[in-house]
Design a protein around this motif. Structure first.
Motif, PDB file in Angstrom:
ATOM      1  N   GLU A  77      64.816  -7.875 -22.642  1.00  0.00           N
ATOM      2  CA  GLU A  77      66.008  -8.146 -23.437  1.00  0.00           C
ATOM      3  C   GLU A  77      66.923  -9.211 -22.836  1.00  0.00           C
ATOM      4  O   GLU A  77      67.983  -9.484 -23.392  1.00  0.00           O
ATOM      5  CB  GLU A  77      66.799  -6.843 -23.649  1.00  0.00           C
ATOM      6  N   GLY A  78      66.547  -9.783 -21.694  1.00  0.00           N
ATOM      7  CA  GLY A  78      67.419 -10.809 -21.138  1.00  0.00           C
ATOM      8  C   GLY A  78      66.847 -11.505 -19.922  1.00  0.00           C
ATOM      9  O   GLY A  78      66.039 -10.936 -19.181  1.00  0.00           O
ATOM     10  N   SER A  79      67.281 -12.742 -19.731  1.00  0.00           N
ATOM     11  CA  SER A  79      66.938 -13.483 -18.525  1.00  0.00           C
ATOM     12  C   SER A  79      67.660 -12.848 -17.336  1.00  0.00           C
ATOM     13  O   SER A  79      68.564 -12.019 -17.506  1.00  0.00           O
ATOM     14  CB  SER A  79      67.344 -14.950 -18.685  1.00  0.00           C
ATOM     15  N   GLN A  80      67.249 -13.226 -16.140  1.00  0.00           N
ATOM     16  CA  GLN A  80      67.905 -12.708 -14.935  1.00  0.00           C
ATOM     17  C   GLN A  80      67.973 -13.827 -13.905  1.00  0.00           C
ATOM     18  O   GLN A  80      66.952 -14.410 -13.548  1.00  0.00           O
ATOM     19  CB  GLN A  80      67.149 -11.503 -14.375  1.00  0.00           C
ATOM     20  N   CYS A  81      69.188 -14.109 -13.448  1.00  0.00           N
ATOM     21  CA  CYS A  81      69.441 -15.217 -12.546  1.00  0.00           C
ATOM     22  C   CYS A  81      69.878 -14.682 -11.186  1.00  0.00           C
ATOM     23  O   CYS A  81      70.819 -13.898 -11.102  1.00  0.00           O
ATOM     24  CB  CYS A  81      70.532 -16.097 -13.150  1.00  0.00           C
ATOM     25  N   PHE A  82      69.173 -15.088 -10.117  1.00  0.00           N
ATOM     26  CA  PHE A  82      69.510 -14.711  -8.744  1.00  0.00           C
ATOM     27  C   PHE A  82      70.131 -15.920  -8.049  1.00  0.00           C
ATOM     28  O   PHE A  82      69.468 -16.951  -7.876  1.00  0.00           O
ATOM     29  CB  PHE A  82      68.271 -14.282  -7.964  1.00  0.00           C
ATOM     30  N   ILE A  83      71.388 -15.793  -7.616  1.00  0.00           N
ATOM     31  CA  ILE A  83      72.113 -16.870  -6.950  1.00  0.00           C
ATOM     32  C   ILE A  83      72.516 -16.389  -5.562  1.00  0.00           C
ATOM     33  O   ILE A  83      73.407 -15.546  -5.432  1.00  0.00           O
ATOM     34  CB  ILE A  83      73.377 -17.264  -7.744  1.00  0.00           C
ATOM     35  N   PRO A  84      71.851 -16.890  -4.500  1.00  0.00           N
ATOM     36  CA  PRO A  84      72.219 -16.438  -3.157  1.00  0.00           C
ATOM     37  C   PRO A  84      73.640 -16.862  -2.814  1.00  0.00           C
ATOM     38  O   PRO A  84      74.081 -17.960  -3.172  1.00  0.00           O
ATOM     39  CB  PRO A  84      71.191 -17.115  -2.249  1.00  0.00           C
ATOM     40  N   MET A  85      74.355 -15.993  -2.114  1.00  0.00           N
ATOM     41  CA  MET A  85      75.721 -16.298  -1.714  1.00  0.00           C
ATOM     42  C   MET A  85      75.772 -16.732  -0.246  1.00  0.00           C
ATOM     43  O   MET A  85      76.808 -16.627   0.399  1.00  0.00           O
ATOM     44  CB  MET A  85      76.618 -15.095  -2.007  1.00  0.00           C
TER      45      MET A  85
END
Length: 161
Positions: A77-85
């Motif tokens: 049901e949706g994309s998933q974005c991983f953004i390292p901090m």
């Protein structure tokens, strides 16, 4: 019995069938903030159904290579974005869909400063930082109803460099 996968460098060309690589490669699309900031515009497509996009924080335990891959998951049901901090690379695992099940996984090592956005329905490994603190901003679907499918492999894979 485990099977071996070698992790490749994360590039947009190699990753294109699975999602978007988000980074500052190339020239900035626009210079803003009194000439002190480059805007790298619209680097990923957030795609959600029946809900909304939300931002969460994930803090995952760092791991070391080789990593044993026992399962992958996807979010229909949706994309998933991983953004390292942090400016640390992380392991990215994906697999093409083959009649509702994942095919042979592929593994990528991100470079410092890269993030990924998995297309909706893409089989992928769990968040796998390779250094502390393992803190990520995650943009994904927030909404009612199931949005997680897991697939456990009959035999695990060993991911190495």
């Amino acid at each position: 019995m485990s099977r071996s996968i070698t992790a490749d460098p994360l590039t947009q060309d190699a990753f294109a069938g699975f999602g978007d690589v988000i980074d500052t490669a190339g020239e900035a699309d626009k210079i803003i903030n009194q000439g002190l900031c480059g805007r790298y515009h619209d680097r990923a497509r957030v795609d959600v159904t029946d809900g909304r996009a939300g931002v969460s924080l994930f803090k995952a335990e760092p791991r070391s290579l080789p990593v044993t891959l026992e399962m992958v998951e996807r979010h229909p049901e949706g994309s998933q974005c991983f953004i390292p901090m942090s400016m640390d690379g992380f392991l990215v695992v994906v697999a093409k869909d083959e009649d509702g099940k994942p095919g042979r996984p592929r593994a990528f090592l991100s470079a410092p400063g890269q993030a990924v956005n998995f297309h909706r329905g893409t089989w992928h490994g769990v968040l796998t930082p390779l250094a502390a603190p393992g803190l990520f901003a995650v943009v994904d679907r927030i909404g009612e109803g199931p949005n997680l499918e897991e697939h456990w492999f009959e035999a695990p894979y060993e991911i190495e460099t």
